[in-house]
Design an enzyme around this catalytic site. Structure first.
Site, mmCIF file in Angstrom:
data_model
loop_
_atom_site.group_PDB
_atom_site.id
_atom_site.type_symbol
_atom_site.label_atom_id
_atom_site.label_comp_id
_atom_site.label_asym_id
_atom_site.label_seq_id
_atom_site.Cartn_x
_atom_site.Cartn_y
_atom_site.Cartn_z
ATOM 1 C CG ASN A 150 20.176 -9.363 -15.817
ATOM 2 O OD1 ASN A 150 21.256 -9.556 -16.375
ATOM 3 N ND2 ASN A 150 19.305 -8.474 -16.254
ATOM 4 C CG ASP A 191 27.856 -4.714 -25.577
ATOM 5 O OD1 ASP A 191 29.031 -4.298 -25.535
ATOM 6 O OD2 ASP A 191 27.297 -5.216 -24.597
ATOM 7 C CD GLU A 224 19.472 -6.770 -20.035
ATOM 8 O OE1 GLU A 224 19.612 -7.590 -19.115
ATOM 9 O OE2 GLU A 224 19.838 -5.579 -19.955
ATOM 10 C CG HIS A 269 23.274 -8.631 -18.986
ATOM 11 N ND1 HIS A 269 22.732 -7.742 -18.083
ATOM 12 C CD2 HIS A 269 24.473 -8.118 -19.334
ATOM 13 C CE1 HIS A 269 23.591 -6.739 -17.904
ATOM 14 N NE2 HIS A 269 24.651 -6.944 -18.650
HETATM 15 C C1 GLP Z 1 27.157 -4.218 -19.361
HETATM 16 C C2 GLP Z 1 27.818 -4.737 -20.635
HETATM 17 C C3 GLP Z 1 28.184 -6.188 -20.517
HETATM 18 C C4 GLP Z 1 28.950 -6.403 -19.232
HETATM 19 C C5 GLP Z 1 28.050 -6.131 -18.069
HETATM 20 C C6 GLP Z 1 28.734 -6.340 -16.721
HETATM 21 O O1 GLP Z 1 25.776 -4.334 -19.365
HETATM 22 N N1 GLP Z 1 27.033 -4.555 -21.815
HETATM 23 O O2 GLP Z 1 28.946 -6.561 -21.645
HETATM 24 O O3 GLP Z 1 29.423 -7.720 -19.159
HETATM 25 O O4 GLP Z 1 27.632 -4.778 -18.145
HETATM 26 O O5 GLP Z 1 29.502 -5.233 -16.416
HETATM 27 P P1 GLP Z 1 30.492 -5.082 -15.208
HETATM 28 O O6 GLP Z 1 31.722 -5.818 -15.611
HETATM 29 O O7 GLP Z 1 30.736 -3.606 -15.101
HETATM 30 O O8 GLP Z 1 29.830 -5.654 -14.015
#
Ligand code: GLP
Length: 245
Positions: A136, A67, A143, A138
């Site tokens: 959540n 992304d 989402e 995702h």
């Molecule tokens: C963001 C990214 C995701 C990632 C998520 C969790 O929203 N787009 O790809 O998995 O955060 O991030 P973290 O590893 O910092 O908890």
């Protein structure tokens, strides 16, 4: 689905890096699907260390990232391109022409997403997709409520994700409100999937995604239907799953 329990974040990072390096060794010209967020940073660090030791060669590897924020250019230090450059691309011998992310500077969402889908198809799909898990549930920026059949698309970020990402920006107003993300269909097309999750604050998400019902309300739950998923999680992230695996 294989659950690999790691002692702590360091152990998790080494285990995940081991799985990725095995993939690169077994297929030097593989396509890796990469992820951002704080969780994979230790994994990238470990891969760089092994590269520096001469144990890993990225020269034939292709990467496609999950992304990118819409509206941020590559020089913005919060763009995912910048992140990948900082954490991996600038530190190993990867061919930059083979590293792909959605184009955050393309204002036409349809155009940006179509172009990215085409790139993924043209490299022959993803051999191994690395994923983090949002609070959540995702994955990527898919989402809750997302349709499972989507390929790369533009999403509006939820309040919770904007708040979670706020720590990286000066103020909440600076956090982009939209992003381009691979869809669930794209993610599920990867041959193998590797999920990394760390910390007690993710325990609920882990339980819901990997041991609860498969539902768009928890996007990561779809992974239960993929036939080659490995979840590497530390004890804290697995703390609500005792006896379930
Ligand atoms: C963001 C990214 C995701 C990632 C998520 C969790 O929203 N787009 O790809 O998995 O955060 O991030 P973290 O590893 O910092 O908890």
């Amino acid at each position: 689905m294989k659950i690999v329990k790691a002692k702590d974040y360091n152990d998790l990072s080494r285990k995940a890096a081991n799985i990725i390096s095995a993939q690169i060794i077994m297929k030097p010209h593989c396509v890796l699907g990469l992820a951002t967020g704080s969780t994979p940073i230790g994994t990238y660090k470990q891969l760089v260390e092994w590269y520096n030791k001469g144990d890993l060669d990225f020269s034939e590897v292709t990467t496609v990232n999950l992304d990118e924020y819409k509206g941020l250019n590559r020089d913005n230090d919060q763009s995912y391109y910048y992140f990948m450059n900082e954490n991996l691309f600038s530190k190993v011998n990867i061919d930059r022409n083979r590293t792909f992310l959605p184009d955050g500077t393309e204002p036409d969402s349809q155009k940006a997403c179509d172009a990215y889908n085409q790139i993924i198809h043209s490299v022959g799909g993803v051999d191994m997709q690395l994923l983090g898990l949002g609070h959540n549930g995702h994955i990527g920026f898919n989402e809750p409520g997302i349709a499972f059949e989507k390929e790369t698309h533009c999403v509006k970020l939820t309040e919770r994700t904007i708040k979670a990402n706020m720590r990286f920006f000066v103020s909440e107003n600076d956090v982009p409100k939209e992003a381009y993300t691979m869809g669930i269909k794209t993610i599920m097309s990867a041959h193998r999937i590797l999920v990394v999750v760390s910390g007690a604050d993710k325990a609920e998400a882990v339980k819901n995604a990997f041991f609860g019902p498969v539902t768009p309300a928890v996007p990561g739950s779809i992974l239960q239907l993929h036939n080659d998923v490995t979840v590497v999680a530390d004890e804290a992230a697995l703390s609500l799953c005792e006896g379930l695996y």
